[in-house]
Enzyme design. Structure first.
Site, PDB file in Angstrom:
ATOM      1  N   ILE A   5      84.014  39.939 -64.369  1.00 48.45           N
ATOM      2  CA  ILE A   5      85.247  40.600 -63.936  1.00 48.45           C
ATOM      3  C   ILE A   5      86.287  39.624 -63.404  1.00 48.45           C
ATOM      4  CG2 ILE A   5      84.489  41.091 -61.560  1.00 48.45           C
ATOM      5  CD1 ILE A   5      86.481  43.452 -63.928  1.00 48.45           C
ATOM      6  N   ASP A   6      85.855  38.471 -62.857  1.00 48.54           N
ATOM      7  CA  ASP A   6      86.839  37.516 -62.360  1.00 48.54           C
ATOM      8  C   ASP A   6      87.617  36.850 -63.483  1.00 48.54           C
ATOM      9  OD1 ASP A   6      84.695  36.047 -63.225  1.00 48.54           O
ATOM     10  OD2 ASP A   6      84.305  35.048 -61.323  1.00 48.54           O
ATOM     11  N   LYS A   8      87.043  29.955 -53.635  1.00 52.46           N
ATOM     12  CA  LYS A   8      87.832  30.806 -54.524  1.00 52.46           C
ATOM     13  C   LYS A   8      89.281  30.327 -54.604  1.00 52.46           C
ATOM     14  CE  LYS A   8      86.584  33.969 -56.408  1.00 52.46           C
ATOM     15  NZ  LYS A   8      85.999  34.044 -57.780  1.00 52.46           N
ATOM     16  N   SER A  20      76.538  31.336 -61.096  1.00 49.05           N
ATOM     17  CA  SER A  20      76.114  32.239 -62.166  1.00 49.05           C
ATOM     18  C   SER A  20      74.660  32.655 -61.962  1.00 49.05           C
ATOM     19  CB  SER A  20      76.281  31.564 -63.535  1.00 49.05           C
ATOM     20  OG  SER A  20      77.642  31.291 -63.794  1.00 49.05           O
ATOM     21  N   TYR A  24      87.015  27.240 -57.596  1.00 55.52           N
ATOM     22  CA  TYR A  24      87.036  28.161 -58.729  1.00 55.52           C
ATOM     23  C   TYR A  24      88.445  28.711 -58.818  1.00 55.52           C
ATOM     24  CZ  TYR A  24      81.910  28.140 -58.518  1.00 55.52           C
ATOM     25  OH  TYR A  24      80.590  27.765 -58.518  1.00 55.52           O
ATOM     26  N   GLU A  54      84.971  25.882 -62.315  1.00 57.85           N
ATOM     27  CA  GLU A  54      84.296  26.515 -63.455  1.00 57.85           C
ATOM     28  C   GLU A  54      84.546  25.791 -64.771  1.00 57.85           C
ATOM     29  OE1 GLU A  54      88.350  28.567 -63.352  1.00 57.85           O
ATOM     30  OE2 GLU A  54      86.902  27.770 -61.910  1.00 57.85           O
ATOM     31  N   ARG A  60      81.760  32.871 -48.256  1.00 60.82           N
ATOM     32  CA  ARG A  60      81.211  31.530 -48.478  1.00 60.82           C
ATOM     33  C   ARG A  60      82.096  30.454 -47.869  1.00 60.82           C
ATOM     34  NH1 ARG A  60      80.775  32.135 -54.907  1.00 60.82           N
ATOM     35  NH2 ARG A  60      82.573  33.482 -54.427  1.00 60.82           N
ATOM     36  N   HIS A  71      89.899  30.357 -62.160  1.00 63.58           N
ATOM     37  CA  HIS A  71      90.004  31.489 -63.096  1.00 63.58           C
ATOM     38  C   HIS A  71      91.470  31.812 -63.381  1.00 63.58           C
ATOM     39  CE1 HIS A  71      85.699  32.053 -62.859  1.00 63.58           C
ATOM     40  NE2 HIS A  71      85.765  32.134 -61.560  1.00 63.58           N
TER      41      HIS A  71
END
Length: 378
Positions: free
Chosen positions: A271-272, A77, A136, A96, A120, A17, A98
């Site tokens: 999972i992330d 990411k 999502s 994002y 997020e 992306r 995480h």
């Protein structure tokens, strides 16, 4: 200081992306902002450098150039280890993150006093997560599409056709979590003719799903007993429970997985954030998405929307653009003062952890963001 937005090529494995599409870049440059994009950053999403040039962006020959010149880095990411060297004080990284499963990255952001805005974690007036939502939606829909493919015997699956045929029962899809991922997974699974069950601890959410799908799916209150019983029946199991800012809860243990049908398929969309399934003990990639345990196929891809990068890039870009525009118009601190929902996305600022959940995860001191930007909400 003028805001320069930077877009770099994503370095995470199999990440295809791009954070801003050419049409969104054009909106920024038409408003007078400078956008610097690394050469070929949009290629895997189907966007050429020429399209970005026509949108008013400047092309950089390396990610180093973007990191050094831009004061607001817009990513998809979380930064990878190779990018830590470019962090600098007061730089904004919006992506994002995480961070609950990224302790090393968290400490690097703190040491370099970076303003880390986690896509997020940005909220809205309804208590939702407007930048997380589109990914999502994509991930939920793809989870069933991918699962149906892996049920085929040639891919190691049980040989079940998800929708069945007249006279033969359809495949069984069990979805743990009735949020955005779960709802979109259910939509696609029902559309393919599957027998679908959704488990959640929120009775109102289950009632809403029952109304939304007009009783075409089964709803179950989520507890260890219903998880075990439903998983035994599943051809496809979707883990879709995410706790914003925290590690995902482990809801399906190894003993339950061991009792599942051979050749069934589990995909852990959380999972992330660590995942919902105990047997998901390693990360997989888009090129090698599955591994087998107890005769059950496991998929632990943390960037599932990269399977459809063009759709995903548009969706992410449109979601993040209003916040980028606000930062450009007002500057970082004034934007954070004005917008409490953008403020909710800040995880680190000036060397302090501003996310209470993140501070708890790593036993770090928590500092309210309002104290650091010059005012405190009464």
């Amino acid at each position: 200081m003028n805001t320069i937005f930077g877009i770099v090529k994503e370095l995470k494995t199999d990440e295809t992306r791009v954070s801003l599409t050419p049409d969104c870049v054009a909106m920024l440059t038409n408003e007078g902002y400078e956008v610097l994009i690394e050469q070929d950053a949009g290629t895997l999403s189907g966007f050429s450098d020429e399209q970005y040039i026509q949108s008013g962006a400047k092309i950089a020959s390396s990610n180093k150039e973007v990191w050094e010149k831009a004061n607001v880095i817009v990513k998809v990411k979380e930064p990878q280890k190779a990018e830590y060297q470019y962090f600098r004080e007061n730089q904004v990284i919006f992506s994002y993150m995480h961070l609950a499963v990224e302790e090393e990255l968290t400490r690097e952001l703190l040491n370099k006093k970076v303003c880390a805005i986690a896509s997020e974690s940005v909220t809205d007036t309804d208590g939702g997560f407007p930048i997380l939502r589109p990914m999502s939606e994509v991930a939920g829909r793809l989870s069933i599409q991918l699962g149906a493919n892996y049920l085929e015997s040639i891919n190691g699956g049980s040989g079940v056709l998800l929708g069945g045929v007249p006279g033969v029962q359809p495949g069984k899809v069990v979805i743990i979590g009735g949020g955005i991922v779960g709802t979109n997974a259910a939509k696609v699974a029902l559309g393919m003719g599957a027998d679908v069950s959704v488990l959640d601890i929120n009775s109102k959410r289950l009632a809403d799903l029952d109304m939304l799908f007009k009783g075409s799916l089964k709803t179950h209150y989520c507890n260890p007993y219903t998880i075990k019983e439903e998983c035994k029946k599943a051809d496809i199991l979707v883990g879709a429970v995410l706790l914003p800012g925290r590690k995902a809860p482990k809801l399906v243990n190894a003993n339950v997985v061991a009792e599942m049908k051979k050749g069934s398929f589990i995909i852990d969309v959380a999972i992330d954030q660590g995942g919902n399934i105990e047997t998901m003990d390693k990360i997989t990639t888009l090129k090698n998405p599955v591994f087998e345990k107890f005769g059950v196929l496991h998929c632990a891809v943390p960037n599932l929307p990269s399977l459809t990068p063009r759709t995903s890039s548009f969706a992410y870009s449109y979601a993040i653009l209003p916040y980028i525009q606000k930062i450009g118009k007002l500057g970082v601190i004034p934007a954070l003062k004005e917008d409490e929902f953008l403020r909710a996305g800040v995880n680190t600022f000036k060397g302090e952890v501003t996310s209470e959940c993140l501070a708890e995860t790593f036993n770090l001191r928590h500092t309210e963001i309002t104290l650091l930007i010059g005012f405190k909400v009464l």
